[in-house]
Design a protein around this motif. Sequence first.
Motif: not given
Length: 179
Positions: A5-9, A15-16, A97-102, A108-115
């Motif tokens: 999970d640490e590597l995927r994020t 990707a996002g 705020k940076a952590r939230e955006k991250y 968003h990247g996970e959804e993009a990869v799924k798409a």
Amino acid sequence: MAIIDELRTPLYFAAGAADLAAQQAKKVPALIEQLAADAPARIEAVRNTDPKAVQEKAQAKFAELVGGLDTDLKKLGEQAQDLALRGVGVAAEYAVKAREKYEELAAHGEEAVKAWRGEAAEELTEIAVVVEPDPEPEAKSEATTEPKSEEPEAKKAPARKTTTRKAPAKKAVAAESGE
């Protein structure tokens, strides 16, 4: 599992970010067209501006700034400390705020990869359909012809596999090794 999970994020974050950059890049041609349309009017406004009027405005603002400076050093020191504390607070706020955006970009990247994976799977399916047209009719035609041919082979196969044939071959091998 936590390591994965640490590597995927970070990968999902990348990707996002790439997907977001691609979305924003699609807006660039419209912005360029808008700037090109506004440019002649802006250039004309700059040409019609009196340089002396601009210089007078700049001098008035500068005089206002210089006049507003506080000459009391003690007061300036207190203001510097106050600004430093505010800076620390603002930095902490921006870190949150940076952590939230991250995390948002990672989601968003996970959804993009799924798409992207879904689109790739759909494209592969489309290519497979074009390359291999309807395997079902071929299978039906083979299925109708094969049972007829399998029935005689099935009848012949048990006739070929008799124990009498195998037994003499084993005895012959045993006899040869015994001599």
